[in-house]
Design an enzyme around this catalytic site. Structure first.
Site, PDB file in Angstrom:
ATOM      1  N   CYS A 114      -7.396   3.008  -4.123  1.00  0.00           N
ATOM      2  CA  CYS A 114      -6.236   2.233  -4.207  1.00  0.00           C
ATOM      3  C   CYS A 114      -6.363   0.761  -5.298  1.00  0.00           C
ATOM      4  O   CYS A 114      -4.710   0.533  -5.622  1.00  0.00           O
ATOM      5  CB  CYS A 114      -5.117   2.281  -3.074  1.00  0.00           C
ATOM      6  SG  CYS A 114      -5.542   3.453  -1.902  1.00  0.00           S
ATOM      7  N   HIS A 116      -1.149  -3.488  -3.690  1.00  0.00           N
ATOM      8  CA  HIS A 116      -0.863  -2.105  -2.646  1.00  0.00           C
ATOM      9  C   HIS A 116       0.134  -1.305  -1.935  1.00  0.00           C
ATOM     10  O   HIS A 116       0.306  -2.121  -0.835  1.00  0.00           O
ATOM     11  CB  HIS A 116      -1.887  -1.280  -2.967  1.00  0.00           C
ATOM     12  CG  HIS A 116      -2.021  -0.094  -1.716  1.00  0.00           C
ATOM     13  ND1 HIS A 116      -1.695   1.137  -2.804  1.00  0.00           N
ATOM     14  CD2 HIS A 116      -3.185   0.346  -1.697  1.00  0.00           C
ATOM     15  CE1 HIS A 116      -2.287   2.068  -1.948  1.00  0.00           C
ATOM     16  NE2 HIS A 116      -3.057   1.686  -1.490  1.00  0.00           N
ATOM     17  N   ASN A 128       2.416   6.089   0.740  1.00  0.00           N
ATOM     18  CA  ASN A 128       0.985   5.695   0.005  1.00  0.00           C
ATOM     19  C   ASN A 128       0.617   6.407  -1.059  1.00  0.00           C
ATOM     20  O   ASN A 128       0.808   7.422  -0.559  1.00  0.00           O
ATOM     21  CB  ASN A 128      -0.326   4.660   1.188  1.00  0.00           C
ATOM     22  CG  ASN A 128      -1.130   4.962   0.274  1.00  0.00           C
ATOM     23  OD1 ASN A 128      -1.164   5.373  -0.534  1.00  0.00           O
ATOM     24  ND2 ASN A 128      -1.910   4.127   1.069  1.00  0.00           N
TER      25      ASN A 128
HETATM   26  N1  ACO Z   1       3.419   9.199  15.884  1.00  0.00           N
HETATM   27  C1  ACO Z   1       2.971   8.718  16.629  1.00  0.00           C
HETATM   28  N2  ACO Z   1       2.063   8.480  17.479  1.00  0.00           N
HETATM   29  C2  ACO Z   1       0.790   8.109  16.534  1.00  0.00           C
HETATM   30  C3  ACO Z   1       0.748   8.350  15.234  1.00  0.00           C
HETATM   31  C4  ACO Z   1       2.154   9.336  14.579  1.00  0.00           C
HETATM   32  N3  ACO Z   1       2.309   9.367  13.540  1.00  0.00           N
HETATM   33  N4  ACO Z   1       0.030   8.258  15.058  1.00  0.00           N
HETATM   34  C5  ACO Z   1      -0.694   7.941  15.915  1.00  0.00           C
HETATM   35  N5  ACO Z   1      -0.018   7.375  17.073  1.00  0.00           N
HETATM   36  C6  ACO Z   1      -0.608   7.062  18.252  1.00  0.00           C
HETATM   37  C7  ACO Z   1      -1.794   7.110  18.535  1.00  0.00           C
HETATM   38  O1  ACO Z   1      -2.445   8.306  18.849  1.00  0.00           O
HETATM   39  C8  ACO Z   1      -1.516   6.211  19.677  1.00  0.00           C
HETATM   40  O2  ACO Z   1      -1.620   6.643  21.423  1.00  0.00           O
HETATM   41  P1  ACO Z   1      -2.230   6.153  22.184  1.00  0.00           P
HETATM   42  O3  ACO Z   1      -1.913   4.344  22.518  1.00  0.00           O
HETATM   43  O4  ACO Z   1      -1.742   7.035  23.030  1.00  0.00           O
HETATM   44  O5  ACO Z   1      -3.594   6.395  22.052  1.00  0.00           O
HETATM   45  C9  ACO Z   1      -0.763   4.866  19.137  1.00  0.00           C
HETATM   46  O6  ACO Z   1       0.025   5.667  18.279  1.00  0.00           O
HETATM   47  C10 ACO Z   1      -1.816   3.883  18.696  1.00  0.00           C
HETATM   48  O7  ACO Z   1      -2.188   4.401  17.504  1.00  0.00           O
HETATM   49  P2  ACO Z   1      -2.800   3.383  16.192  1.00  0.00           P
HETATM   50  O8  ACO Z   1      -3.943   4.694  15.449  1.00  0.00           O
HETATM   51  O9  ACO Z   1      -3.978   2.574  17.407  1.00  0.00           O
HETATM   52  O10 ACO Z   1      -1.498   2.361  15.952  1.00  0.00           O
HETATM   53  P3  ACO Z   1      -1.778   1.866  14.926  1.00  0.00           P
HETATM   54  O11 ACO Z   1      -0.607   0.533  15.029  1.00  0.00           O
HETATM   55  O12 ACO Z   1      -2.756   1.207  14.556  1.00  0.00           O
HETATM   56  O13 ACO Z   1      -1.386   2.437  13.825  1.00  0.00           O
HETATM   57  C11 ACO Z   1      -1.850   2.783  11.343  1.00  0.00           C
HETATM   58  C12 ACO Z   1      -1.275   3.347  12.902  1.00  0.00           C
HETATM   59  C13 ACO Z   1      -0.172   3.232  11.186  1.00  0.00           C
HETATM   60  C14 ACO Z   1      -2.357   3.964  10.824  1.00  0.00           C
HETATM   61  C15 ACO Z   1      -2.257   1.482  11.090  1.00  0.00           C
HETATM   62  O14 ACO Z   1      -3.446   1.763  11.619  1.00  0.00           O
HETATM   63  C16 ACO Z   1      -1.972   1.673   9.626  1.00  0.00           C
HETATM   64  O15 ACO Z   1      -1.418   1.544   9.152  1.00  0.00           O
HETATM   65  N6  ACO Z   1      -3.584   1.179   8.967  1.00  0.00           N
HETATM   66  C17 ACO Z   1      -3.855   0.632   7.935  1.00  0.00           C
HETATM   67  C18 ACO Z   1      -4.455   2.164   7.152  1.00  0.00           C
HETATM   68  C19 ACO Z   1      -3.609   1.612   5.704  1.00  0.00           C
HETATM   69  O16 ACO Z   1      -2.552   1.598   5.489  1.00  0.00           O
HETATM   70  N7  ACO Z   1      -3.934   2.768   5.520  1.00  0.00           N
HETATM   71  C20 ACO Z   1      -3.564   3.648   4.547  1.00  0.00           C
HETATM   72  C21 ACO Z   1      -4.668   3.795   3.837  1.00  0.00           C
HETATM   73  S1  ACO Z   1      -6.163   2.950   2.853  1.00  0.00           S
HETATM   74  C22 ACO Z   1      -5.566   2.862   1.368  1.00  0.00           C
HETATM   75  O17 ACO Z   1      -4.203   2.240   1.173  1.00  0.00           O
HETATM   76  C23 ACO Z   1      -6.191   1.748   1.165  1.00  0.00           C
END
Ligand code: ACO
Length: 328
Positions: free
Chosen positions: A109, A255, A285
């Protein structure tokens, strides 16, 4: 002498997939996605290839520019349609750029910002190569991605994040402008494997290891923490190099990985959110394409003025990060 941006372009595939439509395929809902990521929809390629989007963004960025003056094409991508020919070689041919040297890079990215850095270095260093004998006057830098080809469509924690598209910028070597003022590039070892995607090749009959294709894997929380710290480090690093401060920056163009990452980065940098270009709601993204796409959005908004200071920041798999300070 400076390397400035004289044209920008953007291309998105036609098909829009809303969060509500996503919820027909996976266990999720619009509120969760919007609140946790800032994404409302993504554009998904149905027939458009990475090269189609790259060529269309390039054409827009090149509007009014003599194509014979383009000496260099760099395409940043993690989703090339082909291993060979490169996307850059294909853009050169599609756009009709007879004098350009063309190659691809992969810096996830951060790819577009790495591309700016390489182009600037080559243009300033008057690197001679191919048909270029007197230094490089103009370059085309593109980020293009068909992320939905490598997305894991059964992992609701990642598939909601990605979309497809391309963004492009034309750079010019201009003795009277300052343009790119500094760049700060850094790689961090991904010792915990927080982001990876296995290449998909043909298995030769002699191999004994597991070459099963695997879609994009990501440990979301770890990536989140890395991203916020990396944005902070490369932005401050690039500014420090030229003796500017965060308050000197008019616009931040990060980004677009997650809206919450941008909010957290703004807070860590101590800068108002109004100075940040946020385009993630409509286009999600798109890896290396998001920075040039967001720059395009900022330019199109009419808010940018000549002389404004812009910080562009990339971060991604590898792990890698890059910041550049540009005078518009
Ligand atoms: N819909 C509903 N619930 C969901 C979803 C969804 N799409 N995805 C995950 N959950 C649930 C999980 O199962 C979990 O449930 P549980 O508590 O019962 O186990 C709960 O939500 C929390 O999950 P987490 O993964 O801990 O959620 P988090 O708040 O961390 O959000 C996310 C996840 C959005 C991916 C976040 O971690 C994030 O944005 N991370 C950054 C990663 C990123 O932006 N990457 C981009 C690509 S990399 C790059 O471009 C450099």
């Amino acid at each position: 002498m400076g390397i400035r941006i004289i044209g920008v372009g953007k291309n998105l595939p036609e098909r829009v997939v809303t969060n509500d439509e996503m919820s027909q395929y996976i266990d999720t809902d619009n509120e969760w996605i919007l609140e946790r990521t800032g994404i409302a929809q993504r554009h998904v390629a149905t027939t458009e290839k990475s090269i189609d989007m790259a060529a269309a963004a390039a054409e827009e960025a090149l509007e009014g520019i003599d194509k014979e003056t383009i000496d260099l094409v760099i395409v940043a991508t993690v989703t090339p349609d082909d291993i060979t020919p490169s996307m850059a070689a294909q853009v050169k041919m599609a756009a009709g750029l007879p004098n350009a040297v063309a190659f691809d890079i992969n810096a996830a990215c951060s790819g577009f910002v790495y591309g700016l850095w390489i182009a600037e270095s080559l243009m300033k260093g008057s690197a001679a190569g191919g048909s270029v004998t007197n230094g490089m006057k103009r370059a085309l830098v593109i980020g293009t991605e068909r992320m939905t080809r490598i997305t894991n469509w059964v992992d609701r924690g990642t598939c909601i994040l990605f979309g497809d598209g391309a963004g492009a910028a034309v750079l010019e070597n201009d003795p009277d402008e300052r343009g790119i003022l500094s760049t700060f590039i850094k790689n961090y070892d991904d010792v915990n494997g927080v982001m990876k995607c296995k290449a998909n090749y043909i298995n030769p009959p002699f191999w004994e290891d597991d070459l099963t294709p695997q879609p994009l894997y990501m440990r979301g929380r770890a990536v989140f923490k890395f991203a916020v710290n990396a944005i902070d480090e490369v932005t401050r690093g690039a500014l420090e190099k030229i003796g500017l401060t965060l308050d000197d920056v008019d616009w931040f163009v990060p980004h677009q990985a997650n809206g919450r990452i941008i909010h957290a980065a703004a807070q860590k940098l101590g800068q108002p959110l109004e100075k940040f270009q946020i385009s993630i709601k409509e286009s999600a993204n798109v890896s290396s394409a998001t920075v040039p796409m967001a720059l395009y959005d900022l330019e199109s908004s009419g808010k940018l003025k000549k002389g404004d200071i812009i910080a562009v920041m990339g971060f991604g798999g590898g792990l890698c990060a890059a910041g550049a300070i540009i005078e518009w």
